[in-house]
Enzyme design. Structure first.
Site, PDB file in Angstrom:
ATOM      1  N   VAL A  28     -19.550  -0.410  -5.237  1.00 17.56           N
ATOM      2  CA  VAL A  28     -19.162  -1.183  -4.050  1.00 17.56           C
ATOM      3  C   VAL A  28     -19.061  -0.210  -2.872  1.00 17.56           C
ATOM      4  CG1 VAL A  28     -17.478  -2.760  -3.036  1.00 17.56           C
ATOM      5  CG2 VAL A  28     -17.816  -2.729  -5.522  1.00 17.56           C
ATOM      6  N   TYR A  48     -11.831   7.784 -16.273  1.00 17.87           N
ATOM      7  CA  TYR A  48     -11.709   6.556 -15.481  1.00 17.87           C
ATOM      8  C   TYR A  48     -12.193   5.350 -16.272  1.00 17.87           C
ATOM      9  CZ  TYR A  48     -12.746   3.264 -11.658  1.00 17.87           C
ATOM     10  OH  TYR A  48     -12.826   2.158 -10.837  1.00 17.87           O
ATOM     11  N   ASP A  66       5.073   3.022  -4.361  1.00 18.50           N
ATOM     12  CA  ASP A  66       4.308   3.696  -5.401  1.00 18.50           C
ATOM     13  C   ASP A  66       4.471   2.867  -6.665  1.00 18.50           C
ATOM     14  OD1 ASP A  66       3.233   5.238  -7.395  1.00 18.50           O
ATOM     15  OD2 ASP A  66       4.574   6.946  -7.140  1.00 18.50           O
ATOM     16  N   ASP A 101       0.859  -1.182   0.000  1.00 18.79           N
ATOM     17  CA  ASP A 101       0.000   0.000   0.000  1.00 18.79           C
ATOM     18  C   ASP A 101       0.900   1.237   0.000  1.00 18.79           C
ATOM     19  OD1 ASP A 101      -3.228   0.265   0.706  1.00 18.79           O
ATOM     20  OD2 ASP A 101      -2.093   2.094   1.124  1.00 18.79           O
TER      21      ASP A 101
END
Length: 274
Positions: free
Chosen positions: A197, A164, A72, A51
């Site tokens: 979600v 997106y 990253d 993460d």
């Protein structure tokens, strides 16, 4: 696996287990990533929990007995370090689950060059790097499975998600191409395409009225929970899906099968009078 290939009756539960296998989870810290990490751990996988947020990486790694990793992954060098770290800890990388992706919600006319490039870096570039680096490593070590999280918006036009959605559509096709290209080398590449979600990030942006409105256009009647996306990811990571590659599986409560037309009433047809 041998029973699957020979045509015998396999132990199906054993095909779901990932006992001792090394997996990388990209975006493990929260939401779908957190639940997918728990799902893989419960199946017996050894996990590198990746993460960008150090605290989130540590928390999920502590929860599942995994190894935290801060990176990253839009950087080639960082992605290489992720997979090298996994191989050092586990000896071999058997698979990867990738949840990374942030939706920029705005009209296409309002997207500037930097926003467009950032959207494609977050959604597509890191996936390309993961396949090129992780896929090659798995192929060299005997094969594996890679499962990505796409989006229903990569299959359908969703308001104010053009950048997106286009990046997710590209991800879907990358999965198809990579699935075919790596199939002969023992690496399966697949994706799930969720609808809405109830992730922590979306819960911050949508109130209950919005969630209720979304539920009304989903045949199942509600948005998914992160756990309901983690289940299909576990399936794709396991040997239960041994003959699936290059596929994008919709996990959207049936929303993608509904035509966006009003429910109109048609007059009864009249029988012509002779």
């Amino acid at each position: 696996m041998n029973d699957l290939i020979s045509g015998g009756t396999p132990d199906y539960l054993s095909l779901l287990r990932l006992q001792g296998r090394g997996f990388v989870v990209l975006g493990a810290g929260q939401g779908i990533g957190e639940q997918a990490t728990h799902a893989l751990a419960q199946a017996g996988a050894r996990l590198l929990c990746v993460d960008r947020d150090e605290e989130l990486a540590r928390q999920i790694a502590d929860a599942v007995g995994g190894v935290p990793c801060v990176a990253d992954v839009t950087s080639r060098a960082e992605m290489q370090r992720v997979f090298d770290t996994a191989r050092q800890h586990f000896g071999r990388v058997h698979g990867m689950v990738d949840i990374i992706g942030v939706a920029g919600i705005k009209a296409l006319s309002a997207v500037d060059d930097a926003g467009w490039e950032q959207q494609f870096d977050i959604v597509l570039r890191h996936a390309f790097l993961a396949i090129q680096i992780g896929g090659e490593m798995m192929a060299a070590d005997g094969g594996g499975s890679m499962a990505f999280v796409g989006s229903m918006s990569g299959n359908r036009a969703v308001p104010n998600q053009s950048a997106y959605a286009t990046s997710k559509a590209a991800l879907h096709h990358l999965v198809r191409c990579a699935g075919v290209e790596y199939a002969g080398r023992g690496v399966r590449v697949n994706a799930v395409a969720p609808g809405y979600v109830r992730t922590p990030r979306l819960n911050e942006r949508l109130d209950e009225d919005a969630w209720n409105a979304i539920g009304k256009v989903i045949p199942i009647g509600r948005p998914a929970t992160p756990a309901e996306i983690a289940g299909p990811l576990l399936f794709l990571a396991s040997d239960l899906s041994a003959h699936i590659t290059g596929e994008v599986i919709a996990v959207d409560g049936g929303a993608g099968s509904v035509a966006a037309f009003p429910d109109v009433k048609f007059a009864a047809s009249k029988t012509p009078t002779p």
